[in-house]
Write a protein that holds these residues in place. Sequence first.
Motif, PDB file in Angstrom:
ATOM      1  N   ASN A 196       8.936  -3.340  -1.442  1.00  0.00           N
ATOM      2  CA  ASN A 196       8.458  -3.868  -0.175  1.00  0.00           C
ATOM      3  C   ASN A 196       7.019  -3.459   0.014  1.00  0.00           C
ATOM      4  OD1 ASN A 196       8.036  -4.464   2.565  1.00  0.00           O
ATOM      5  ND2 ASN A 196      10.220  -4.149   3.003  1.00  0.00           N
ATOM      6  N   LEU A 197       6.165  -4.426   0.383  1.00  0.00           N
ATOM      7  CA  LEU A 197       4.758  -4.129   0.606  1.00  0.00           C
ATOM      8  C   LEU A 197       4.593  -3.392   1.919  1.00  0.00           C
ATOM      9  CD1 LEU A 197       2.925  -7.405  -0.364  1.00  0.00           C
ATOM     10  CD2 LEU A 197       3.059  -5.284  -1.619  1.00  0.00           C
ATOM     11  N   LEU A 198       4.118  -2.169   1.889  1.00  0.00           N
ATOM     12  CA  LEU A 198       3.916  -1.388   3.091  1.00  0.00           C
ATOM     13  C   LEU A 198       2.468  -0.983   3.202  1.00  0.00           C
ATOM     14  CD1 LEU A 198       7.057   0.922   2.918  1.00  0.00           C
ATOM     15  CD2 LEU A 198       6.744  -1.104   4.337  1.00  0.00           C
ATOM     16  N   LYS A 199       1.922  -1.097   4.395  1.00  0.00           N
ATOM     17  CA  LYS A 199       0.558  -0.669   4.646  1.00  0.00           C
ATOM     18  C   LYS A 199       0.563   0.801   5.048  1.00  0.00           C
ATOM     19  CE  LYS A 199      -3.405  -1.475   7.630  1.00  0.00           C
ATOM     20  NZ  LYS A 199      -3.957  -2.262   8.744  1.00  0.00           N
ATOM     21  N   THR A 200      -0.348   1.581   4.459  1.00  0.00           N
ATOM     22  CA  THR A 200      -0.478   2.977   4.835  1.00  0.00           C
ATOM     23  C   THR A 200      -1.809   3.207   5.510  1.00  0.00           C
ATOM     24  OG1 THR A 200      -1.510   3.555   2.743  1.00  0.00           O
ATOM     25  CG2 THR A 200       0.890   3.674   2.827  1.00  0.00           C
ATOM     26  N   ASP A 201      -1.928   4.325   6.196  1.00  0.00           N
ATOM     27  CA  ASP A 201      -3.198   4.675   6.805  1.00  0.00           C
ATOM     28  C   ASP A 201      -4.228   4.909   5.719  1.00  0.00           C
ATOM     29  OD1 ASP A 201      -2.075   4.560   9.306  1.00  0.00           O
ATOM     30  OD2 ASP A 201      -1.518   6.683   9.300  1.00  0.00           O
ATOM     31  N   VAL A 202      -5.472   4.551   6.015  1.00  0.00           N
ATOM     32  CA  VAL A 202      -6.544   4.725   5.043  1.00  0.00           C
ATOM     33  C   VAL A 202      -7.582   5.680   5.602  1.00  0.00           C
ATOM     34  CG1 VAL A 202      -6.233   2.474   4.005  1.00  0.00           C
ATOM     35  CG2 VAL A 202      -7.736   2.696   5.957  1.00  0.00           C
ATOM     36  N   VAL A 203      -8.240   6.400   4.722  1.00  0.00           N
ATOM     37  CA  VAL A 203      -9.226   7.397   5.104  1.00  0.00           C
ATOM     38  C   VAL A 203     -10.541   7.091   4.418  1.00  0.00           C
ATOM     39  CG1 VAL A 203      -9.789   9.846   5.105  1.00  0.00           C
ATOM     40  CG2 VAL A 203      -7.401   9.120   5.331  1.00  0.00           C
ATOM     41  N   HIS A 204     -11.635   7.075   5.171  1.00  0.00           N
ATOM     42  CA  HIS A 204     -12.958   6.866   4.579  1.00  0.00           C
ATOM     43  C   HIS A 204     -13.434   8.163   3.963  1.00  0.00           C
ATOM     44  CE1 HIS A 204     -13.846   2.853   6.238  1.00  0.00           C
ATOM     45  NE2 HIS A 204     -13.017   3.220   7.182  1.00  0.00           N
ATOM     46  N   GLU A 205     -13.802   8.108   2.698  1.00  0.00           N
ATOM     47  CA  GLU A 205     -14.381   9.268   2.042  1.00  0.00           C
ATOM     48  C   GLU A 205     -15.747   8.882   1.496  1.00  0.00           C
ATOM     49  OE1 GLU A 205     -11.752  10.635  -0.949  1.00  0.00           O
ATOM     50  OE2 GLU A 205     -10.181  11.236   0.447  1.00  0.00           O
ATOM     51  N   PRO A 206     -16.723   9.743   1.604  1.00  0.00           N
ATOM     52  CA  PRO A 206     -18.058   9.397   1.123  1.00  0.00           C
ATOM     53  C   PRO A 206     -18.068   9.202  -0.384  1.00  0.00           C
ATOM     54  CG  PRO A 206     -17.929  11.741   1.627  1.00  0.00           C
ATOM     55  CD  PRO A 206     -16.644  11.130   2.115  1.00  0.00           C
ATOM     56  N   PHE A 236       0.798  -1.152   0.000  1.00  0.00           N
ATOM     57  CA  PHE A 236       0.000   0.000   0.000  1.00  0.00           C
ATOM     58  C   PHE A 236       0.850   1.228   0.000  1.00  0.00           C
ATOM     59  CE2 PHE A 236      -4.005  -1.932   1.832  1.00  0.00           C
ATOM     60  CZ  PHE A 236      -4.599  -1.922   0.633  1.00  0.00           C
ATOM     61  N   ASN A 237       1.613   1.462  -1.005  1.00  0.00           N
ATOM     62  CA  ASN A 237       2.218   2.764  -1.200  1.00  0.00           C
ATOM     63  C   ASN A 237       1.166   3.660  -1.841  1.00  0.00           C
ATOM     64  OD1 ASN A 237       4.786   2.131  -0.210  1.00  0.00           O
ATOM     65  ND2 ASN A 237       5.307   1.116  -2.135  1.00  0.00           N
ATOM     66  N   GLU A 238       0.875   4.767  -1.210  1.00  0.00           N
ATOM     67  CA  GLU A 238      -0.158   5.663  -1.726  1.00  0.00           C
ATOM     68  C   GLU A 238       0.209   6.133  -3.128  1.00  0.00           C
ATOM     69  OE1 GLU A 238      -3.883   7.447  -0.790  1.00  0.00           O
ATOM     70  OE2 GLU A 238      -2.631   5.992   0.248  1.00  0.00           O
ATOM     71  N   ARG A 239      -0.764   6.153  -4.014  1.00  0.00           N
ATOM     72  CA  ARG A 239      -0.518   6.655  -5.357  1.00  0.00           C
ATOM     73  C   ARG A 239      -0.388   8.173  -5.292  1.00  0.00           C
ATOM     74  NH1 ARG A 239      -4.627   5.256  -9.566  1.00  0.00           N
ATOM     75  NH2 ARG A 239      -2.854   5.410 -10.994  1.00  0.00           N
ATOM     76  N   VAL A 240       0.639   8.701  -5.887  1.00  0.00           N
ATOM     77  CA  VAL A 240       0.881  10.143  -5.863  1.00  0.00           C
ATOM     78  C   VAL A 240       0.160  10.790  -7.052  1.00  0.00           C
ATOM     79  CG1 VAL A 240       2.627  11.946  -5.936  1.00  0.00           C
ATOM     80  CG2 VAL A 240       3.100   9.791  -4.736  1.00  0.00           C
ATOM     81  N   ASP A 241      -0.797  11.648  -6.725  1.00  0.00           N
ATOM     82  CA  ASP A 241      -1.542  12.395  -7.752  1.00  0.00           C
ATOM     83  C   ASP A 241      -2.022  11.463  -8.872  1.00  0.00           C
ATOM     84  OD1 ASP A 241      -2.690  14.559  -8.982  1.00  0.00           O
ATOM     85  OD2 ASP A 241      -0.874  15.108 -10.086  1.00  0.00           O
ATOM     86  N   PRO A 242      -2.854  10.472  -8.526  1.00  0.00           N
ATOM     87  CA  PRO A 242      -3.301   9.533  -9.565  1.00  0.00           C
ATOM     88  C   PRO A 242      -4.095  10.237 -10.654  1.00  0.00           C
ATOM     89  CG  PRO A 242      -4.606   9.297  -7.564  1.00  0.00           C
ATOM     90  CD  PRO A 242      -3.464  10.195  -7.217  1.00  0.00           C
TER      91      PRO A 242
END
Length: 619
Positions: free
Chosen positions: A457-467, A31-37
């Motif tokens: 390396n597989l890394l977990k990132t924090d996740v945010v709930h968005e409506p 879970f590497n966050e996608r940068v400006d997808p």
Amino acid sequence: MTELFSSKWKFDHLLPSCKGKLTVITVAAHFNERVDPKKRRDKVYIGCGAGFGGDRPMAALKLLQSVKQLNYLVLECLAERTLADRFQTMSVGGDGYDSRMHPPGAQEKVLEIATTLGLNVSVAVAYEVSVRESGAAPIVECLEKYQPNVIITSRVADAALFLAPMVYELGWNWDNLELLAQGSLAGHLLECGCQLTGGYFMHPGDKYRDISFQSLLDQSLPYAEISFDGKICVAKAEGSGGILNFRTCGQQLLYEVGDPAAYVTPDVVIDIRDVSFQSLSSHKVLCGRANPSPESVPGKLLRLVPKDCGWKGWGEVSYGGHECVKRARAAEFLVRSWMEEVVPGVNHNILSYIIGLDSLKTASISDDPSSWRTSEDIRLRMDGLFELKDHAVQFTKEFIALYTNGPAGGGGVSTGHKKEVILEKQLVGREHVFWQTGLKCSKVADSITQEVTREENLLKTDVVHEPLSLPEASLNICSVDCSSKEIGLSSAPSGQKIPLYTVCHSRSGDKGNDLNFSMIPHFPLDFERLKMIITPRWVKDVVSTLLNTSSFPDSDAINKRDQWVNEHVKVEIYEVRGIHSLNVVVRNILDGGVNCSRRIDRHGKSISDLILSQQVVLP
């Protein structure tokens, strides 16, 4: 280690059809966050080209020819059973993979085929160093880095294969959990191919599922239309046969699902209890209301570890004509007795059944022989799972002895033995999971090949709930099929014995040693009455026959069976509100699971008919 390229014939046919417009993905993590997808499309079209390693290549070709707007074709070809077979090969000194099933080997094979066909293609790979069930991230990375024509991976969760191109094309990120839930729903519906469009659904005699032979022959593989805002439609080719409606979608929704409030994928844990379907036409269905569960992203991924489970020995013999069932019973008695003479105490390892009478246990067999239905052609099958190879071999020798020592008229004896391996499931943290990606390109003109490799390396990132704001149409989805009026739906009668198949339809699936089956009422208002009948006790009573070790159990064997069921078999019943259905999970019922089961139906696929054959009285 994928079967996508196990046949050159597949890609001789598929690659020319893919030229210039299509990326092909098959079956390794986040879970590497996608940068400006980047949102590349407002809508993406993804087709299923194979639901398992033995699927029909011609069906994939027909889908490509019929649905011109397809952007991606996914071929899912790597199952638990396939992995176990490869581990067996490794255990005797082999490579453990067909060169066309190992991602780098398959990559070379595709390039070879492309060159033969005069095609310039780029082929990416994404694979892990050990067998784990991973998510969509490595595929998304391949798409971002290479924009290849073909991507080949090691084992990836089925739904994630379809989710990856959605994430890439529609500009989704790993914290857009509502979107990931909708996308994973689409992937889950598509992953088994024609099971969504009439395959494994047709059932003569059931007016709700009776499809003509020709229509079944003309069925189409499914595809999905996915919008950037999460709107999902599944579809089949216009004018094709088969059927796509609320019923086929409902069966596939619950296929191989445990708790519907927490259907775990590597990318998102989904709550599918409120999922509903609306038929927009004879070839398109709107799907909605998949939600992320409270524990929305799993902290660990599944790892499959091979483990020896003994040696299997088996034998079959046929009997026909007058009293053939009694002769089969005599043959079983003899083989068990002979084995007991040589290896005392081993009989509990042996299971037997009669093909043509009760091998699938889909109908009750009375203890009174006079009540057995007339049968003129049966086959006795006996399977033993032993700790030692010598015992398995001895079993086959005793079985062959029926030719000169058994009852009259036994013919067509066949025997065999093999080592059995199961895949033990373990959970590992994401931080311990690594994958590799790479690219090679065929250049027909100048034969230039470029190659890029990397490790992550597989890394977990924090996740945010968005409506998630879905289009209004998807918020008004109802669970009643728009074609219901043509069938003439009516509530099932009360106060009288009726077969369960007149009340509902069902599909069974397996996960290891556990079974699940759906119970989907033909008439939604029968749901409440069905809940009163289908209890854990009722389920245990019905499935307990699966644990009979013989077609002729005595009272002592039945008592031991029932005691084992009460101690070890667990039943969980879940309500799925969106489609007014039940999902029933039965733990420890499949004789160890597909890789070591002694039953003729190792997966438990036919158990849905055992359930539907039961006589019930609805209140």
